[in-house]
Design a protein around this motif. Structure first.
Motif, short mmCIF file in Angstrom:
data_model
loop_
_atom_site.label_atom_id
_atom_site.label_comp_id
_atom_site.label_asym_id
_atom_site.label_seq_id
_atom_site.Cartn_x
_atom_site.Cartn_y
_atom_site.Cartn_z
N LEU A 123 -1.24 -17.89 30.39
CA LEU A 123 -2.20 -18.44 29.44
C LEU A 123 -3.38 -17.48 29.24
O LEU A 123 -3.87 -17.31 28.12
CB LEU A 123 -2.69 -19.81 29.89
CG LEU A 123 -1.67 -20.95 29.79
CD1 LEU A 123 -2.23 -22.21 30.42
CD2 LEU A 123 -1.29 -21.19 28.34
N THR A 124 -3.82 -16.84 30.32
CA THR A 124 -4.89 -15.85 30.21
C THR A 124 -4.46 -14.67 29.35
O THR A 124 -5.21 -14.21 28.48
CB THR A 124 -5.31 -15.36 31.60
OG1 THR A 124 -5.73 -16.48 32.39
CG2 THR A 124 -6.43 -14.34 31.53
N ALA A 176 -4.65 -11.66 24.24
CA ALA A 176 -3.91 -11.04 23.15
C ALA A 176 -4.34 -11.59 21.79
O ALA A 176 -4.46 -10.85 20.82
CB ALA A 176 -2.41 -11.24 23.35
N VAL A 177 -4.59 -12.87 21.71
CA VAL A 177 -4.99 -13.48 20.44
C VAL A 177 -6.40 -13.04 20.05
O VAL A 177 -6.69 -12.85 18.87
CB VAL A 177 -4.90 -15.03 20.55
CG1 VAL A 177 -5.57 -15.70 19.37
CG2 VAL A 177 -3.45 -15.46 20.65
#
Length: 144
Positions: free
Chosen positions: A19-20, A25-26
């Motif tokens: 999730l990190t 990346a987003v």
């Protein structure tokens, strides 16, 4: 601690790391040289021709003092009407990019106030036309 609890901890840590990574990346900012990259690529032959034309002339000279940047165009173009653009391209921060019109005086010089341009390393991209020919010149420049 049993093997089941250890396995659960490994899965929770793995999910947290994934999730990190997705979050990072987003939220990563990608800066391109230009927004219309593919359109610019199609016009690349014009740039090559401009470089070849500019190489036939004497060099474009850039000098600076504490408050001004002085651009001296090739002497072969003296007296010819020139029009074009100066792009100060900062590769690591697009907010520092600056485009200025080429406004030469009668001796083929342009004086640019340094307060218009942030301090830093730039690639100066000079595009101009004179005497019916197109020219292109790039030069690394440090504004201090």
């Amino acid at each position: 601690m049993s093997w089941g609890n250890r396995l659960l901890i490994v899965f929770v840590v793995f999910a947290g790391l994934m999730l990190t990574m997705v979050y990072l990346a987003v939220n990563t900012k990608f800066e391109l040289v230009t927004k219309d990259y593919y359109k610019e690529e199609l016009r690349y032959q014009d740039k090559i021709d401009g470089v070849n034309n500019a190489n036939k002339l004497s060099a474009v000279a850039v000098s600076q003092d504490d408050s001004f940047l002085l651009l001296n165009m090739p002497q072969e173009l003296k007296g010819l009407k020139s029009a074009g653009e100066i792009w100060f391209y900062c590769s690591n921060d697009e907010t520092k990019d600056k485009k200025l019109l080429l406004e030469l005086d009668e001796s083929g010089r342009q004086v640019i106030k340094k307060d218009k341009i942030s301090k830093g390393n730039y690639q100066m991209k000079l595009t101009w036309t004179a005497g019916g020919n197109a020219y292109y010149h790039e030069q690394m420049l440090t504004i201090n």
